[in-house]
Design a protein around this motif. Structure first.
Motif, mmCIF file in Angstrom:
data_model
loop_
_atom_site.group_PDB
_atom_site.id
_atom_site.type_symbol
_atom_site.label_atom_id
_atom_site.label_comp_id
_atom_site.label_asym_id
_atom_site.label_seq_id
_atom_site.Cartn_x
_atom_site.Cartn_y
_atom_site.Cartn_z
ATOM 1 N N LEU A 1 33.538 41.073 46.960
ATOM 2 C CA LEU A 1 32.868 41.247 45.669
ATOM 3 C C LEU A 1 31.357 41.320 45.813
ATOM 4 O O LEU A 1 30.682 42.046 45.076
ATOM 5 C CB LEU A 1 33.242 40.105 44.721
ATOM 6 N N LYS A 2 30.799 40.578 46.769
ATOM 7 C CA LYS A 2 29.352 40.579 46.979
ATOM 8 C C LYS A 2 28.845 41.939 47.465
ATOM 9 O O LYS A 2 27.652 42.240 47.357
ATOM 10 C CB LYS A 2 28.964 39.478 47.963
ATOM 11 N N LYS A 3 29.747 42.764 48.006
ATOM 12 C CA LYS A 3 29.368 44.087 48.493
ATOM 13 C C LYS A 3 29.357 45.142 47.381
ATOM 14 O O LYS A 3 28.861 46.249 47.577
ATOM 15 C CB LYS A 3 30.335 44.536 49.592
ATOM 16 N N ILE A 4 29.937 44.797 46.231
ATOM 17 C CA ILE A 4 30.079 45.765 45.142
ATOM 18 C C ILE A 4 28.947 45.587 44.136
ATOM 19 O O ILE A 4 28.738 44.478 43.630
ATOM 20 C CB ILE A 4 31.435 45.579 44.424
ATOM 21 N N PRO A 5 28.203 46.639 43.803
ATOM 22 C CA PRO A 5 27.177 46.517 42.753
ATOM 23 C C PRO A 5 27.794 45.991 41.456
ATOM 24 O O PRO A 5 28.860 46.465 41.031
ATOM 25 C CB PRO A 5 26.680 47.959 42.587
ATOM 26 N N SER B 1 40.399 33.477 39.377
ATOM 27 C CA SER B 1 39.708 33.759 38.111
ATOM 28 C C SER B 1 38.299 33.187 38.122
ATOM 29 O O SER B 1 37.362 33.790 37.584
ATOM 30 C CB SER B 1 40.496 33.167 36.939
ATOM 31 N N GLU B 2 38.121 32.032 38.760
ATOM 32 C CA GLU B 2 36.806 31.394 38.830
ATOM 33 C C GLU B 2 35.893 32.117 39.822
ATOM 34 O O GLU B 2 34.678 32.213 39.603
ATOM 35 C CB GLU B 2 36.980 29.922 39.198
ATOM 36 N N ILE B 3 36.460 32.621 40.910
ATOM 37 C CA ILE B 3 35.677 33.417 41.858
ATOM 38 C C ILE B 3 35.170 34.676 41.156
ATOM 39 O O ILE B 3 33.989 35.034 41.241
ATOM 40 C CB ILE B 3 36.528 33.819 43.079
ATOM 41 N N MET B 4 36.076 35.341 40.445
ATOM 42 C CA MET B 4 35.716 36.572 39.735
ATOM 43 C C MET B 4 34.628 36.304 38.686
ATOM 44 O O MET B 4 33.672 37.079 38.552
ATOM 45 C CB MET B 4 36.950 37.164 39.056
ATOM 46 N N ALA B 5 34.768 35.224 37.962
ATOM 47 C CA ALA B 5 33.803 34.900 36.905
ATOM 48 C C ALA B 5 32.413 34.647 37.475
ATOM 49 O O ALA B 5 31.400 34.974 36.841
ATOM 50 C CB ALA B 5 34.276 33.689 36.118
ATOM 51 N N SER B 6 32.361 34.074 38.676
ATOM 52 C CA SER B 6 31.060 33.755 39.260
ATOM 53 C C SER B 6 30.404 34.954 39.940
ATOM 54 O O SER B 6 29.188 34.991 40.104
ATOM 55 C CB SER B 6 31.206 32.613 40.275
ATOM 56 N N CYS C 1 31.235 38.417 39.105
ATOM 57 C CA CYS C 1 31.233 39.634 38.273
ATOM 58 C C CYS C 1 30.764 39.282 36.857
ATOM 59 O O CYS C 1 30.900 38.135 36.427
ATOM 60 C CB CYS C 1 32.635 40.241 38.191
ATOM 61 N N LYS C 2 30.275 40.271 36.131
ATOM 62 C CA LYS C 2 29.840 39.996 34.767
ATOM 63 C C LYS C 2 30.661 40.811 33.764
ATOM 64 O O LYS C 2 30.975 41.979 33.993
ATOM 65 C CB LYS C 2 28.350 40.301 34.593
ATOM 66 N N ASP C 3 31.031 40.144 32.686
ATOM 67 C CA ASP C 3 31.675 40.818 31.547
ATOM 68 C C ASP C 3 32.957 41.563 31.915
ATOM 69 O O ASP C 3 33.220 42.650 31.415
ATOM 70 C CB ASP C 3 30.695 41.796 30.886
ATOM 71 N N ILE C 4 33.777 40.981 32.805
ATOM 72 C CA ILE C 4 35.063 41.613 33.113
ATOM 73 C C ILE C 4 36.149 41.022 32.222
ATOM 74 O O ILE C 4 36.002 39.929 31.671
ATOM 75 C CB ILE C 4 35.454 41.436 34.600
#
Length: 329
Positions: A88-92, A117-122, A124-127
Motif C-alpha cells: 500500500l505504501k507504494k501506491i499513490p 481493515s485497520e491497516i487499510m484505514a491507516s 488509504c484515505k476515503d475508501i
C-alpha cells in the motif's frame, strides 16, 4: 461492467479474478514476479498456483502495480496480510481514494495486531472497505463447485454491490455488517487448522480433531467478542463454516503445514514444503499476544504458541491440555 484491479495473483486472487472476468467485468491482475506474469499472459495458465486451469483470454495480467490500480473502479486485495502495508505504501494515495476496496486475505498484522481493515484505514484515505471471507478453496472455485461466502461492510449498500460482482450459479454471496467479526473468524480459524493438521500428523483420530474444532470456535468467539465482534458472526460462514473447511480439507495450506509439523518437520521446513504463505503461523503469535493483553483464556492458542515458538513436544502439550483444571462446558 466494472473495472476491477486485483492485487496479487496467487491461487485465491487468480480464482476470484476468473470469477469476476467471467461475470463480464474488466479485470486486471497485478503479479509481482515479472517472469511469472509474462508466462501467465502467454499461456493463460498460472502454473505455480493453479496449473490445471485455463484462464479467460480477456483476463489481463500486469507487472505494473500503478497500471492495475489507477484506472480501476474497484480494488480487490489478495496478497498476504504481512505484505499488505508494504504494498500500500507504494501506491499513490489518490489512486485508492473513494474506491471500493475488497479484501480477501486473512490474518492479523504482527507487532501492531491490526486487522486488515485497520491497516487499510491507516494507509488509504476515503475508501469503502469490504471483507470477503468464508469456506472457499480456490481449487474448488475454479472448477465451479458450489461455494458460499460472506462479504462484510459497515455500509450494507456497498456490500450489496460487491455481492452482485461475485454472484454466480456456483458462488453464492451473503452480506454482513460485522467487519471485525468476519475478519477475526477468517484469521483465527487458521490457528485451529494448524492444530488439526498437527493432530492428524501425530496420528490422533476424529475424536481429537472434533474436540479441537469445537473448543477452537469457543476460543475464537471469546476473543472476538472481547474485541467488539458480534458473537453471531462466529456461527456463520466466516466462523464455523471456514473453520470446518480449513481444518478438514486437502487444499488447506494451514492444515497441511500442521500435518508436516505433526510428522516431525520444523515450522520452516513445513512452510517450504507447502510452498505458499501459511497465515496460521503468524496469526498464532498475534493472537497469543492479543489474548494476553486482553486477559482472554485461549488454551489451544497457548498450546500452539508453545509448539511453534518453544518447540514443545506435541504429545506432551496435548496431555497438558487434557489435564487442565476441570470445568463446565
Amino acid at each position: 461492467m466494472k473495472k476491477i484491479g486485483v492485487v496479487g495473483g496467487g491461487s485465491w486472487g487468480t480464482a476470484l479474478a476468473k470469477v469476476l472476468c467471467e461475470n463480464g467485468h474488466e479485470v486486471k491482475v497485478w503479479l509481482r514476479d515479472k517472469a511469472q506474469c509474462e508466462d501467465v499472459r502467454k499461456t493463460k495458465i498460472n502454473k505455480k498456483y493453479l496449473p490445471n486451469v485455463i484462464l479467460p483470454n480477456d483476463l489481463y495480467f500486469s507487472n505494473d502495480l500503478d497500471d492495475v490500480i489507477k484506472n480501476s473502479e474497484i480494488i480487490l486485495n489478495a496478497i498476504p496480510t504481512q505484505k499488505i502495508r508494504e504494498v500500500l505504501k507504494k501506491i499513490p494515495k489518490e489512486y485508492m481514494a473513494n474506491k471500493i476496496v475488497i479484501n480477501s486475505a486473512k490474518g492479523i498484522e504482527l507487532n501492531t495486531h491490526c486487522l486488515i481493515s485497520e491497516i487499510m484505514a491507516s494507509e488509504c484515505k476515503d475508501i469503502k472497505y469490504c471483507a470477503l471471507s468464508g469456506p472457499s478453496h480456490a481449487e474448488e472455485v475454479v472448477l465451479m463447485l458450489p461455494t458460499a461466502i460472506t462479504v462484510a461492510c459497515d455500509d450494507l449498500e456497498v456490500a450489496k454491490i460487491v455481492q452482485d460482482l461475485f454472484m454466480t450459479t456456483y458462488l453464492r454471496v451473503y452480506t454482513n455488517k460485522d467487519v471485525r467479526g468476519v475478519e477475526l473468524g477468517g484469521a483465527l480459524k487458521n490457528i485451529i487448522a494448524l492444530g488439526a493438521g498437527i493432530s492428524d500428523g501425530v496420528g490422533y483420530g476424529d475424536n481429537a480433531k472434533a474436540a479441537l474444532m469445537t473448543r477452537g470456535i469457543v476460543e475464537i468467539t471469546r476473543l472476538g467478542e472481547s474485541l467488539g465482534a458480534d458473537i453471531a458472526t462466529f456461527g456463520g460462514l466466516s466462523g464455523i463454516g471456514d473453520l470446518i473447511a480449513t481444518c478438514t480439507s486437502k487444499h488447506s495450506r494451514n492444515r497441511n503445514a500442521g500435518y508436516l509439523i505433526g510428522q516431525g518437520y520444523t515450522k520452516s521446513e513445513a512452510i517450504k514444503k507447502v510452498g505458499m504463505v501459511v497465515e496460521g503461523i503468524t496469526t498464532t503469535y498475534a493472537a497469543y499476544e492479543l489474548a494476553k493483553q486482553n486477559s482472554i483464556s485461549m488454551p489451544i492458542v497457548e498450546a500452539m504458541h508453545s509448539i511453534l515458538e518453544c518447540n514443545e513436544d506435541v504429545k506432551k502439550t496435548v496431555i497438558k491440555l487434557m489435564l487442565r483444571d476441570k470445568k463446565d462446558e
